[in-house]
Design a protein around this motif. Structure first.
Motif, PDB file in Angstrom:
ATOM      1  N   ASP A  43      57.392 -14.574  55.612  1.00 23.71           N
ATOM      2  CA  ASP A  43      56.880 -13.761  56.760  1.00 23.71           C
ATOM      3  C   ASP A  43      57.893 -13.584  57.786  1.00 23.71           C
ATOM      4  OD1 ASP A  43      54.686 -12.994  55.180  1.00 23.71           O
ATOM      5  OD2 ASP A  43      53.407 -14.258  56.675  1.00 23.71           O
ATOM      6  N   ASP A  44      58.159 -12.291  58.719  1.00 21.55           N
ATOM      7  CA  ASP A  44      58.849 -12.276  59.704  1.00 21.55           C
ATOM      8  C   ASP A  44      58.449 -12.947  60.848  1.00 21.55           C
ATOM      9  OD1 ASP A  44      60.593 -10.603  58.234  1.00 21.55           O
ATOM     10  OD2 ASP A  44      59.839  -8.801  59.272  1.00 21.55           O
ATOM     11  N   VAL A  45      59.170 -13.610  61.749  1.00 22.36           N
ATOM     12  CA  VAL A  45      58.666 -14.091  63.078  1.00 22.36           C
ATOM     13  C   VAL A  45      59.545 -13.545  64.072  1.00 22.36           C
ATOM     14  CG1 VAL A  45      58.585 -16.346  62.175  1.00 22.36           C
ATOM     15  CG2 VAL A  45      61.083 -15.710  62.963  1.00 22.36           C
ATOM     16  N   ALA A  46      59.039 -13.398  65.374  1.00 23.30           N
ATOM     17  CA  ALA A  46      59.600 -12.631  66.440  1.00 23.30           C
ATOM     18  C   ALA A  46      59.627 -13.254  67.562  1.00 23.30           C
ATOM     19  CB  ALA A  46      58.585 -11.380  66.883  1.00 23.30           C
ATOM     20  N   VAL A  47      60.934 -13.246  68.387  1.00 20.72           N
ATOM     21  CA  VAL A  47      61.066 -13.922  69.547  1.00 20.72           C
ATOM     22  C   VAL A  47      61.513 -13.150  70.736  1.00 20.72           C
ATOM     23  CG1 VAL A  47      62.623 -15.696  70.693  1.00 20.72           C
ATOM     24  CG2 VAL A  47      61.770 -16.110  68.316  1.00 20.72           C
ATOM     25  N   THR A  76      63.477  -8.266  72.008  1.00 20.74           N
ATOM     26  CA  THR A  76      62.597  -8.897  70.937  1.00 20.74           C
ATOM     27  C   THR A  76      63.420  -8.773  69.792  1.00 20.74           C
ATOM     28  OG1 THR A  76      60.526  -8.380  72.068  1.00 20.74           O
ATOM     29  CG2 THR A  76      60.386  -8.828  69.803  1.00 20.74           C
ATOM     30  N   VAL A  77      63.690  -9.908  69.047  1.00 21.72           N
ATOM     31  CA  VAL A  77      64.283  -9.956  68.010  1.00 21.72           C
ATOM     32  C   VAL A  77      63.269 -10.495  66.767  1.00 21.72           C
ATOM     33  CG1 VAL A  77      66.286 -11.045  66.603  1.00 21.72           C
ATOM     34  CG2 VAL A  77      66.489 -10.723  69.182  1.00 21.72           C
ATOM     35  N   THR A  78      63.183  -9.543  65.593  1.00 16.97           N
ATOM     36  CA  THR A  78      62.278  -9.901  64.671  1.00 16.97           C
ATOM     37  C   THR A  78      62.925  -9.697  63.413  1.00 16.97           C
ATOM     38  OG1 THR A  78      60.563  -8.516  65.965  1.00 16.97           O
ATOM     39  CG2 THR A  78      59.984  -8.737  63.492  1.00 16.97           C
ATOM     40  N   GLY A  79      62.447 -10.805  62.286  1.00 19.04           N
ATOM     41  CA  GLY A  79      63.036 -10.714  61.040  1.00 19.04           C
ATOM     42  C   GLY A  79      62.751 -12.056  60.348  1.00 19.04           C
ATOM     43  N   PRO A  80      63.298 -12.306  59.287  1.00 26.92           N
ATOM     44  CA  PRO A  80      63.071 -13.800  58.795  1.00 26.92           C
ATOM     45  C   PRO A  80      63.693 -14.655  59.467  1.00 26.92           C
ATOM     46  CG  PRO A  80      64.184 -12.230  57.184  1.00 26.92           C
ATOM     47  CD  PRO A  80      64.162 -11.447  58.565  1.00 26.92           C
ATOM     48  N   GLN A  81      63.097 -15.933  59.505  1.00 27.74           N
ATOM     49  CA  GLN A  81      63.456 -16.982  60.355  1.00 27.74           C
ATOM     50  C   GLN A  81      64.819 -17.346  60.788  1.00 27.74           C
ATOM     51  OE1 GLN A  81      60.617 -20.390  61.663  1.00 27.74           O
ATOM     52  NE2 GLN A  81      61.816 -21.288  59.890  1.00 27.74           N
ATOM     53  N   ALA A  82      65.766 -17.412  59.605  1.00 26.21           N
ATOM     54  CA  ALA A  82      66.898 -17.825  59.563  1.00 26.21           C
ATOM     55  C   ALA A  82      67.819 -16.714  60.067  1.00 26.21           C
ATOM     56  CB  ALA A  82      67.542 -18.019  58.093  1.00 26.21           C
ATOM     57  N   ALA A  83      67.440 -15.369  59.954  1.00 20.65           N
ATOM     58  CA  ALA A  83      68.167 -14.252  60.688  1.00 20.65           C
ATOM     59  C   ALA A  83      67.889 -14.374  62.197  1.00 20.65           C
ATOM     60  CB  ALA A  83      67.859 -12.970  59.785  1.00 20.65           C
ATOM     61  N   PRO A 101      70.394 -15.706  93.220  1.00 21.30           N
ATOM     62  CA  PRO A 101      70.546 -17.119  93.207  1.00 21.30           C
ATOM     63  C   PRO A 101      70.087 -17.470  92.011  1.00 21.30           C
ATOM     64  CG  PRO A 101      69.136 -16.995  94.730  1.00 21.30           C
ATOM     65  CD  PRO A 101      69.263 -15.568  94.550  1.00 21.30           C
ATOM     66  N   SER A 102      69.124 -17.150  91.552  1.00 18.92           N
ATOM     67  CA  SER A 102      68.748 -17.680  90.248  1.00 18.92           C
ATOM     68  C   SER A 102      67.689 -16.633  89.464  1.00 18.92           C
ATOM     69  CB  SER A 102      67.875 -18.956  90.497  1.00 18.92           C
ATOM     70  OG  SER A 102      66.534 -18.816  91.298  1.00 18.92           O
ATOM     71  N   VAL A 103      67.784 -16.769  88.399  1.00 19.10           N
ATOM     72  CA  VAL A 103      66.894 -15.821  87.478  1.00 19.10           C
ATOM     73  C   VAL A 103      66.066 -16.744  86.287  1.00 19.10           C
ATOM     74  CG1 VAL A 103      67.049 -13.792  85.812  1.00 19.10           C
ATOM     75  CG2 VAL A 103      68.959 -14.100  87.607  1.00 19.10           C
ATOM     76  N   PRO A 104      64.906 -16.586  86.493  1.00 18.28           N
ATOM     77  CA  PRO A 104      64.006 -17.326  85.476  1.00 18.28           C
ATOM     78  C   PRO A 104      64.005 -16.370  84.129  1.00 18.28           C
ATOM     79  CG  PRO A 104      62.620 -16.036  86.999  1.00 18.28           C
ATOM     80  CD  PRO A 104      63.963 -16.089  87.543  1.00 18.28           C
ATOM     81  N   VAL A 105      64.064 -17.097  83.115  1.00 19.71           N
ATOM     82  CA  VAL A 105      64.273 -16.633  81.725  1.00 19.71           C
ATOM     83  C   VAL A 105      62.892 -17.133  81.024  1.00 19.71           C
ATOM     84  CG1 VAL A 105      65.425 -16.356  79.624  1.00 19.71           C
ATOM     85  CG2 VAL A 105      66.707 -16.705  81.713  1.00 19.71           C
ATOM     86  N   THR A 106      62.154 -16.339  80.533  1.00 13.56           N
ATOM     87  CA  THR A 106      61.116 -16.346  79.555  1.00 13.56           C
ATOM     88  C   THR A 106      61.244 -16.280  78.185  1.00 13.56           C
ATOM     89  OG1 THR A 106      59.495 -15.577  81.347  1.00 13.56           O
ATOM     90  CG2 THR A 106      58.632 -15.880  79.320  1.00 13.56           C
ATOM     91  N   VAL A 107      60.846 -17.236  77.436  1.00  7.77           N
ATOM     92  CA  VAL A 107      61.144 -17.042  76.022  1.00  7.77           C
ATOM     93  C   VAL A 107      59.779 -17.426  75.278  1.00  7.77           C
ATOM     94  CG1 VAL A 107      62.211 -18.019  73.897  1.00  7.77           C
ATOM     95  CG2 VAL A 107      63.317 -18.110  76.143  1.00  7.77           C
ATOM     96  N   THR A 108      59.253 -16.211  74.382  1.00  7.59           N
ATOM     97  CA  THR A 108      58.139 -16.324  73.749  1.00  7.59           C
ATOM     98  C   THR A 108      58.397 -16.108  72.157  1.00  7.59           C
ATOM     99  OG1 THR A 108      57.422 -14.210  74.310  1.00  7.59           O
ATOM    100  CG2 THR A 108      56.490 -15.834  75.833  1.00  7.59           C
TER     101      THR A 108
END
Length: 108
Positions: A43-47, A76-83, A101-108
């Motif tokens: 299945d695809d994953v999304a980040v 948002t990047v979606t596809g097979p895990q390796a890709a 001065p700083s930028v918070p980056v959120t990864v989900t």
């Protein structure tokens, strides 16, 4: 004896590069973000990687994945895990706006 095995959906794991310095008004590679999901199978994953609006924009090499938000503050990047992991290896961040001065980056 009867043994019942109940499947458990293990949460995906994110690997993050927590260090980074970006010069104002430049584009910088942001390697070190990847996802691992043992339950994904084929299945695809999304980040999704995001910063607050007006703080910057993201881009990736879209080979083999679907990308929403290219050039925006949230991608948002979606596809097979390796890709997806290969695309995240090409993640680039461009800062927008002076005097941040700083930028918070959120990864989900």
């Amino acid at each position: 004896v009867t043994v019942t095995v109940t499947a458990v959906n293990d949460a995906p794991e994110l690997t993050l590069n927590t260090n980074g310095a970006v010069a104002e008004g430049t584009t910088t590679d942001l390697p070190g973000i990847s996802v691992s999901d043992r339950d994904a199978g084929g299945d695809d994953v999304a980040v999704t990687v995001a910063v607050p609006a007006g703080r910057g924009a993201f881009a990736v090499d879209p080979a083999g994945v679907a990308v929403a938000g290219m050039g925006a503050n949230s991608i948002t990047v979606t596809g097979p895990q390796a890709a997806v992991n290969a695309a995240l290896d090409t993640l680039r961040f461009t800062t927008i706006g002076p005097g941040i001065p700083s930028v918070p980056v959120t990864v989900t």
